[in-house]
Design a protein around this motif. Sequence first.
Motif, short mmCIF file in Angstrom:
data_model
loop_
_atom_site.label_atom_id
_atom_site.label_comp_id
_atom_site.label_asym_id
_atom_site.label_seq_id
_atom_site.Cartn_x
_atom_site.Cartn_y
_atom_site.Cartn_z
N LEU A 10 0.82 -1.22 0.00
CA LEU A 10 0.00 0.00 0.00
C LEU A 10 0.86 1.27 0.00
O LEU A 10 0.59 2.20 -0.80
N PRO A 11 1.88 1.41 0.86
CA PRO A 11 2.71 2.63 0.80
C PRO A 11 3.37 2.83 -0.58
O PRO A 11 3.48 3.98 -1.07
N LEU A 12 3.82 1.79 -1.20
CA LEU A 12 4.44 1.91 -2.52
C LEU A 12 3.45 2.44 -3.56
O LEU A 12 3.79 3.28 -4.42
N ILE A 13 2.19 1.94 -3.46
CA ILE A 13 1.18 2.42 -4.40
C ILE A 13 0.91 3.91 -4.20
O ILE A 13 0.77 4.69 -5.16
N LEU A 14 0.84 4.30 -2.90
CA LEU A 14 0.58 5.73 -2.61
C LEU A 14 1.72 6.62 -3.14
O LEU A 14 1.48 7.70 -3.73
N ILE A 15 2.96 6.18 -2.91
CA ILE A 15 4.11 6.97 -3.39
C ILE A 15 4.11 7.03 -4.91
O ILE A 15 4.37 8.10 -5.53
N ALA A 16 3.78 5.89 -5.52
CA ALA A 16 3.74 5.87 -6.99
C ALA A 16 2.66 6.82 -7.52
O ALA A 16 2.85 7.50 -8.56
N GLY A 17 1.52 6.85 -6.78
CA GLY A 17 0.45 7.78 -7.20
C GLY A 17 0.89 9.24 -7.10
O GLY A 17 0.57 10.08 -7.98
N LEU A 18 1.60 9.61 -6.02
CA LEU A 18 2.09 10.99 -5.87
C LEU A 18 3.08 11.33 -6.97
O LEU A 18 3.05 12.47 -7.51
N LEU A 19 3.98 10.44 -7.29
CA LEU A 19 4.94 10.69 -8.39
C LEU A 19 4.22 10.87 -9.71
O LEU A 19 4.59 11.73 -10.55
N ALA A 20 3.16 10.02 -9.89
CA ALA A 20 2.41 10.16 -11.15
C ALA A 20 1.71 11.53 -11.22
O ALA A 20 1.66 12.18 -12.27
N GLY A 21 1.16 12.01 -10.06
CA GLY A 21 0.51 13.33 -10.02
C GLY A 21 1.50 14.45 -10.29
O GLY A 21 1.19 15.44 -10.99
N ALA A 22 2.71 14.34 -9.73
CA ALA A 22 3.74 15.35 -9.96
C ALA A 22 4.12 15.38 -11.43
O ALA A 22 4.34 16.47 -12.04
N LEU A 23 4.23 14.22 -12.06
CA LEU A 23 4.60 14.17 -13.47
C LEU A 23 3.53 14.82 -14.34
O LEU A 23 3.82 15.58 -15.29
N ILE A 24 2.25 14.48 -13.98
CA ILE A 24 1.15 15.06 -14.77
C ILE A 24 1.13 16.59 -14.60
O ILE A 24 0.92 17.35 -15.57
N GLY A 25 1.34 17.14 -13.39
CA GLY A 25 1.35 18.61 -13.17
C GLY A 25 2.50 19.28 -13.87
O GLY A 25 2.37 20.41 -14.39
N TRP A 26 3.67 18.62 -13.95
CA TRP A 26 4.82 19.20 -14.66
C TRP A 26 4.55 19.27 -16.14
O TRP A 26 4.91 20.23 -16.81
N LEU A 27 3.89 18.24 -16.66
CA LEU A 27 3.55 18.27 -18.09
C LEU A 27 2.51 19.33 -18.39
O LEU A 27 2.43 19.85 -19.54
N ALA A 28 1.62 19.62 -17.37
CA ALA A 28 0.59 20.65 -17.57
C ALA A 28 1.13 21.99 -17.08
O ALA A 28 0.74 22.49 -16.02
N ASN A 29 2.06 22.57 -17.84
CA ASN A 29 2.59 23.91 -17.60
C ASN A 29 3.29 24.01 -16.24
O ASN A 29 3.11 24.99 -15.49
#
Length: 431
Positions: A10-29
């Motif tokens: 579960l912690p790994l999934i949560l961390i992976a989700g945060l990294l995915a959100g950061a990547l998506i925000g960086w791509l969006a300006n």
Amino acid sequence: MPQVQSAWKLPLILIAGLLAGALIGWLANDHVAIGVAVVSVAEIVLLLTHLRHIAKPMMSSRSPAPLVDPDQPRHDRFMMRSRRLAANLHDLRRAAGSLPDAIVLLDQDQHVRWFNHAAESLLGLRRPQDRGVVLKEKLHNSELAGWLQEPSPEPLNDVSAPGQPSRHINVTMLPFGQRQRLLLARDISHMSRLEQIRRDFVANVSHELRTPLTVIHGYLELLDPEDVPHLAPVLNEMRAQSKRMGQIVEDLLTLSRLETQDHVSEERVPMAPLLATLRKEAEALSQGRHSITVESSAELDLLGSPKDLHSALSNLVSNAVRYTPTGGRITIRWERTAEGANYSVTDTGYGIPADHLSRLTERFYRVSSSRSRDSGGTGLGLSIVKHVLGLHQARLDIRSTPGQGSTFTCCFGRERLLAPEVHENRLVEGN
């Protein structure tokens, strides 16, 4: 290992989700923080939903389910049965402890395992010091010492109680359980006192009757029936009855003497001359009415009291003559057996029904009162025979068939047999 992997998943999934959100925000300006925040809120919502689904069944339960032990009923039944058995065992021990007879439980080596209160007074045992002691060593100074050393002791009658020598007991040894034995001792002091009173009474009365009967019989002998012919039948009957009364008194005195004896004289009793004497006595009593024969094949003498043995063996012969009709046969035998030797008297008389055989040796017991009275018997002969044989460690065996006759057998053991003196003299001369 599987539990550790599930804990880190579960912690790994949560961390992976945060990294995915950061990547998506960086791509969006370059809005990395906004992407991480949105993913964080989503993850928090998902976690709360998951926790609510887990807690709902727990909250809906009214009370926690009790822990049920499947072996609990069986354990309760076992404990209840154990308590019941313990109570029954306690009741049995209390009942055995209250019995008036002494009870001693022994193991295979005669160690005392348990005894009741009566054993303390009758046998002299004491608690707790006598538990575990060897009984024959504890009672080595008593009359039971030799009896306890026998491998299979027979019941012992009328011995002094080790705990109280003034009291008398009967002792029996019984097998019990696995290789254990049970000793039982019964107090017979009261019966012994009554028996002694009876013996004294019979002996004293018989002794006191002897003198007046002798006087009466003597005066009757002085009266000659020929002098008073009209009283001849009366005088003859009076003589016969006084003689019979005198014989009863003599037999009672003999019985009293035998009952007070515990041993007999150890003398040689030559059987050849004794058999010849018995035959002469039988012929004199028969007066030619019977055929009397003697068969002797034992070639042995007896060890014991000549007077008592002659009295006992003669009683059997006289009974055969009295109760055998004219023309009957009487056979006297002396023969060897596997156990020793037998003296027997066989007749072709009336015979005795089977239901009377066990009581024939009782005092004054008669199968037919009228026949016994007519024959002149006292009713004490077989009692005398029984006591004499008992003092010689022998026994009386009776076999009879109504209408065919009877056989009375005296069975003597090897310890009472002797080689005839004639044989011994020959051996000496041969040496």
